[in-house]
Design a protein around this motif. Structure first.
Motif, PDB file in Angstrom:
ATOM      1  N   LEU A 306      35.815  13.901   9.224  1.00 53.23           N
ATOM      2  CA  LEU A 306      34.518  13.445   9.859  1.00 53.23           C
ATOM      3  C   LEU A 306      34.172  14.551  10.951  1.00 53.23           C
ATOM      4  O   LEU A 306      34.791  15.306  11.511  1.00 53.23           O
ATOM      5  CB  LEU A 306      34.865  12.188  11.039  1.00 53.23           C
ATOM      6  N   THR A 307      32.965  15.322  10.661  1.00 51.54           N
ATOM      7  CA  THR A 307      32.543  16.432  11.196  1.00 51.54           C
ATOM      8  C   THR A 307      31.420  16.320  12.096  1.00 51.54           C
ATOM      9  O   THR A 307      30.425  15.417  11.797  1.00 51.54           O
ATOM     10  CB  THR A 307      32.330  17.798  10.185  1.00 51.54           C
ATOM     11  N   LEU A 308      31.002  17.190  13.105  1.00 53.67           N
ATOM     12  CA  LEU A 308      29.906  16.940  13.981  1.00 53.67           C
ATOM     13  C   LEU A 308      29.224  18.263  13.977  1.00 53.67           C
ATOM     14  O   LEU A 308      29.674  19.259  14.373  1.00 53.67           O
ATOM     15  CB  LEU A 308      30.012  16.287  15.117  1.00 53.67           C
ATOM     16  N   ARG A 309      27.951  18.203  13.850  1.00 49.65           N
ATOM     17  CA  ARG A 309      27.093  19.603  14.246  1.00 49.65           C
ATOM     18  C   ARG A 309      25.870  19.063  15.177  1.00 49.65           C
ATOM     19  O   ARG A 309      25.160  17.887  15.092  1.00 49.65           O
ATOM     20  CB  ARG A 309      26.524  20.296  12.870  1.00 49.65           C
ATOM     21  N   GLN A 310      25.505  20.193  15.933  1.00 43.05           N
ATOM     22  CA  GLN A 310      24.071  20.009  16.728  1.00 43.05           C
ATOM     23  C   GLN A 310      23.374  21.085  16.545  1.00 43.05           C
ATOM     24  O   GLN A 310      23.976  22.345  16.975  1.00 43.05           O
ATOM     25  CB  GLN A 310      24.552  19.485  18.073  1.00 43.05           C
ATOM     26  N   ASP A 311      22.090  21.293  16.321  1.00 47.00           N
ATOM     27  CA  ASP A 311      21.359  22.343  16.082  1.00 47.00           C
ATOM     28  C   ASP A 311      21.987  23.201  15.263  1.00 47.00           C
ATOM     29  O   ASP A 311      22.063  24.604  15.370  1.00 47.00           O
ATOM     30  CB  ASP A 311      21.034  23.186  17.485  1.00 47.00           C
ATOM     31  N   SER A 312      22.468  22.780  13.930  1.00 44.99           N
ATOM     32  CA  SER A 312      23.256  23.586  12.864  1.00 44.99           C
ATOM     33  C   SER A 312      24.554  24.207  13.460  1.00 44.99           C
ATOM     34  O   SER A 312      25.018  25.051  12.807  1.00 44.99           O
ATOM     35  CB  SER A 312      22.349  24.407  12.497  1.00 44.99           C
ATOM     36  N   LEU A 313      24.951  24.051  14.717  1.00 44.15           N
ATOM     37  CA  LEU A 313      26.450  24.648  15.104  1.00 44.15           C
ATOM     38  C   LEU A 313      27.264  23.563  15.071  1.00 44.15           C
ATOM     39  O   LEU A 313      27.209  22.267  15.710  1.00 44.15           O
ATOM     40  CB  LEU A 313      26.089  24.997  16.461  1.00 44.15           C
ATOM     41  N   PRO A 314      28.713  23.885  14.847  1.00 40.38           N
ATOM     42  CA  PRO A 314      29.726  22.758  14.863  1.00 40.38           C
ATOM     43  C   PRO A 314      30.152  22.430  16.360  1.00 40.38           C
ATOM     44  O   PRO A 314      30.146  23.340  17.008  1.00 40.38           O
ATOM     45  CB  PRO A 314      30.858  23.598  14.137  1.00 40.38           C
ATOM     46  N   VAL A 315      30.513  21.246  16.442  1.00 41.99           N
ATOM     47  CA  VAL A 315      31.073  20.841  17.489  1.00 41.99           C
ATOM     48  C   VAL A 315      32.388  20.293  17.302  1.00 41.99           C
ATOM     49  O   VAL A 315      32.694  19.405  16.406  1.00 41.99           O
ATOM     50  CB  VAL A 315      29.924  19.584  18.383  1.00 41.99           C
ATOM     51  N   GLU A 316      33.239  20.515  18.097  1.00 48.80           N
ATOM     52  CA  GLU A 316      34.688  20.032  17.751  1.00 48.80           C
ATOM     53  C   GLU A 316      34.917  18.735  18.411  1.00 48.80           C
ATOM     54  O   GLU A 316      34.655  18.690  19.560  1.00 48.80           O
ATOM     55  CB  GLU A 316      35.731  20.992  18.458  1.00 48.80           C
ATOM     56  N   MET A 317      35.466  17.681  17.464  1.00 41.58           N
ATOM     57  CA  MET A 317      35.920  16.371  18.066  1.00 41.58           C
ATOM     58  C   MET A 317      37.487  16.363  17.749  1.00 41.58           C
ATOM     59  O   MET A 317      38.047  16.548  16.706  1.00 41.58           O
ATOM     60  CB  MET A 317      35.264  15.496  17.107  1.00 41.58           C
ATOM     61  N   ARG A 318      38.093  16.075  18.899  1.00 43.63           N
ATOM     62  CA  ARG A 318      39.486  16.039  18.918  1.00 43.63           C
ATOM     63  C   ARG A 318      40.029  14.691  19.152  1.00 43.63           C
ATOM     64  O   ARG A 318      39.576  14.192  20.081  1.00 43.63           O
ATOM     65  CB  ARG A 318      40.347  16.806  19.949  1.00 43.63           C
ATOM     66  N   ASP A 319      41.028  14.099  18.036  1.00 42.28           N
ATOM     67  CA  ASP A 319      41.365  12.682  18.248  1.00 42.28           C
ATOM     68  C   ASP A 319      42.163  12.528  19.807  1.00 42.28           C
ATOM     69  O   ASP A 319      42.912  13.370  20.068  1.00 42.28           O
ATOM     70  CB  ASP A 319      42.421  12.583  17.231  1.00 42.28           C
TER      71      ASP A 319
END
Length: 701
Positions: A306-319
């Motif tokens: 499961l990944t997340l981007r905002q404005d085409s830039l990656p945003v790190e999500m950590r469990d």
């Protein structure tokens, strides 16, 4: 002169772009034991700083020079260079000044206010909204989202540029080394309304867009890989295409209206206890054969499912490795429930669209398997009722334009009035006495409002700054930090095309207005006024072009020398700092004003490099706006003898490069009592009626 300026520009183009000056050894001397400095990073110009803690070596943070990362030019066209130290969370441990060329701090206010301003960053964070406002600092307590700095009087634009340099440089290092998000200004990020809560059920949350949902069958997944090397690899998908692959629900669970409705009270409290101020949490709830957490997933790490981007830039999500219980009325899948944390430093903007993606990977081959991945996009947008847009303050130039809007409106009205008056000069000069009072009133406005209040004294420093910025390959955005100056420059640029140099020098220069008042008062007091011979006056007037060439040459090849050469202008001493300066500078400024008591506007006429630059640019003037008669100069010399600037040649022509637009000659030209050719025209126009003598005799009888 134009050839000289072109040569100087070519010399400037060869100048090297300034860069950091500190070596690792010099940094080590600044951070002595128990601290140590590591090798410079390859991906970003920063040095890791370590601390020995027993047998362990711990990372303290990163040290870097702002000029390597954010070379924003100051008002001399050269960036301020600051040494910045941030810790492993991105917070400022220290900010100190290495070098600068800011005119207001060079032999002006001195460097002490600049160093005191830089010292205020200690303990702050680039993820805070840092506002330069002494009043707010006194009335509002800082928090995790806001911080306030004391500004420096008479250096508002300079400290804005410094603040932008510090923040931009720190964010670049934080993004590369500490996982901060790319490209988002923390001043422009919306804030979650943490005090807002509305009771809602799961169905209502789904309908309102607060929960997003995607459902995939095995057959739909097979369709994603059709025609690729991954097609047909899943036997279960081929045998049972209608079987559920994943039924996934995603929610921004750290938002109170969402989290408090989805989780039971104990889970909500547990979640809040694991989040720092500014952090966000995303809740993933799913059922089916596939999950966002794989069998080999290590708790506390980042999921590759499961990944997340905002404005085409990656945003790190950590469990978060946190067991949460959904509320009884949630009616959502509970087989696989995971919560992911996004740190506040990531710069996630609640007002922006989130682009979740569900990567699905298949492998083909045994020894060196080929991995084929397809992504399922899951868009998510938080409703606007759940966040607060930024209030409009920002650390860049836009903020200072908003703050100075009242001054800009006053200035715009005054410039519009001046433009109308100069365009309708016949109406302006029709009454000599009225014109004299109007001119005095406008010059008083120029001196008081533009000069001392709005700090809008244009100067050669702007031109040298542009030369230095362009020669180093930098942009001119630093000019935007002085909105009063920008508006004045736009008006002056237009006036150069219409009327030449005189509009600024005669109407909008605060130091020129001060000189004019002193010269007029000296005349009223009976101080003898010296009028130099025409040849001597012309030779002295050429001096300002020599001064201009020297200043621009210094700006192009030696910025440190230019800092000294621009002091030929007394503007900073007399206007910007209101004579609150070291005695040599004050004595120099007073000496020039004293000379103006005997020789009218001495500095403007003979020494001013800025006036010389405007005179050169004024060659583009399109209008010969001063009316002349055939008799002007031959034989009439009235205007020439009345011109205090000696800008009218013996032949009657006006030298617009030396005309400071006092308009005395225009008043004379329109006067029936002062213009000799006009008076002669009136006299010749008079007629005496011829009456026969006999008619007179009859009338007498």
């Amino acid at each position: 002169m134009l050839r000289l300026l072109l040569c100087l520009a070519l010399l400037g183009a060869a100048a090297a772009v300034p860069a950091g000056v500190l070596t690792r050894a010099e940094l080590a001397s600044r951070f002595p034991a128990p601290l140590s400095v590591g090798e410079r990073e390859r991906d970003v110009p920063a040095w890791p700083v370590f601390k020995q803690n027993g047998t362990r070596t711990e990372l303290v943070g990163y040290a870097f020079e702002s000029i390597d990362l954010a070379p924003i030019p100051g008002f001399a066209g050269v960036p301020v260079n600051l040494l910045v130290l941030i810790d492993s969370k991105g917070d400022f441990l220290d900010v100190s000044v290495l070098s600068h060329h800011e005119p207001v701090f060079l032999d002006g206010l001195g460097e002490a206010p600049l160093r005191a301003f830089a010292a205020q960053y200690k303990g702050l964070s680039p993820r805070q909204r840092i506002t330069i406002d002494s009043k707010l600092k006194r009335t509002r307590a800082p928090d995790a989202a806001h911080a306030y700095l004391d500004g420096v009087s008479k250096a508002t634009a300079s400290v804005r540029i410094i603040n932008q340099s510090v923040l931009s440089a720190a964010l670049k290092v934080s993004r590369k080394k500490l996982g901060f998000a790319e490209g988002r200004d923390p001043d422009r990020i919306a804030r979650i309304l943490t005090a807002e809560f509305t009771k809602m059920g799961a169905a209502q949350l789904l309908a309102a867009g607060m929960i997003t949902h995607v459902r995939l069958t095995r057959g739909q997944v097979e369709q994603l890989f059709r025609g690729s090397a991954g097609g047909g690899l899943d036997a279960d998908a081929l045998a049972r295409p209608g079987e559920l692959f994943i039924d996934l629900y995603l929610a921004w669970v750290s938002v109170p209206t969402i989290g408090r409705n989805l989780l039971d009270a104990a889970s909500w409290d547990k979640l809040r206890g694991r989040l720092d101020e500014g952090d966000h949490a995303m809740l993933a709830m799913s059922s089916g054969s596939h999950s966002v957490i794989g069998e080999d997933f290590v708790r506390g790490s980042v999921s590759d499912r499961l990944t997340l981007r905002q404005d085409s830039l990656p945003v790190e999500m950590r469990d978060l490795d946190l067991a949460l219980t959904l509320a009884d009325n949630s009616r959502l899948p509970t087989e696989n429930v995971s919560v992911f944390r996004i740190i506040g430093q990531a710069g996630l903007d609640p007002a922006g669209a989130l682009d979740f993606a569900l990567p699905i990977t298949r492998s083909k081959g045994i020894v060196y398997p080929e991995r084929i991945t397809r992504e399922v996009a899951i868009p998510y947008r938080l409703p606007a009722s759940l966040y607060l847009l930024p209030r409009g303050r920002d650390s860049g130039w836009r903020g200072i334009w908003r703050e100075r809007l009242p001054e800009l409106l006053v200035l715009a009205a005054a410039l519009a009035l001046l433009a109308i008056a100069l365009w309708r000069q016949q109406a302006l000069t029709a009454d000599a006495r009225r014109f004299a009072w109007l001119r005095r009133a406008y010059l008083l406005f120029t001196l008081g409002f533009i000069g001392y209040f709005a700090q809008g004294q244009l100067s050669i420093v702007t031109i040298t700054g542009v030369v230095q910025a362009l020669s180093a390959g930098r942009g001119l955005a630093f000019l935007l930090y002085d909105p009063i100056g920008v508006v004045l420059w736009i008006f002056v640029g237009a006036s150069l095309l219409l009327w030449g140099r005189g509009t600024f020098c005669g109407w909008l220069c605060p130091f020129g207005a001060l000189q004019e008042f002193i010269g007029k008062v000296a005349g009223w007091l009976g101080v003898p006024q010296l009028r130099l011979r025409t040849r001597t006056d012309a030779r002295l007037k050429s001096l300002k072009y020599v001064v201009l060439a020297g200043v621009l040459g210094g700006a192009a090849v030696a910025p440190a020398l230019a800092d000294r050469l621009v002091e030929v202008e007394p503007f900073k001493t007399a206007i910007t700092l209101a004579f609150v300066r070291s005695w040599p500078h004050v004595l120099y400024a007073l000496g020039l004003l004293g000379a103006g008591m005997f020789v009218y506007k001495f500095f403007c006429r003979y020494l001013c490099p800025f006036g010389a630059a405007l005179a050169v640019m004024g060659r583009l003037r399109r209008l010969a706006w001063i009316a002349r008669r055939a008799e002007c100069g031959t034989p009439c010399q009235t205007c020439r003898h009345r011109c205090d600037y000696q800008a009218i040649e013996p032949g009657g022509a006006v030298d617009y490069a030396e005309c400071l637009q006092c308009m005395d000659c225009v008043v004379i030209h329109a006067s029936d009592e002062r213009c000799a050719p006009r008076m002669l025209e009136i006299k010749r126009a008079r007629t005496i009626p011829i009456v026969r003598v006999e008619n007179l005799e009859r009338g007498g009888a």
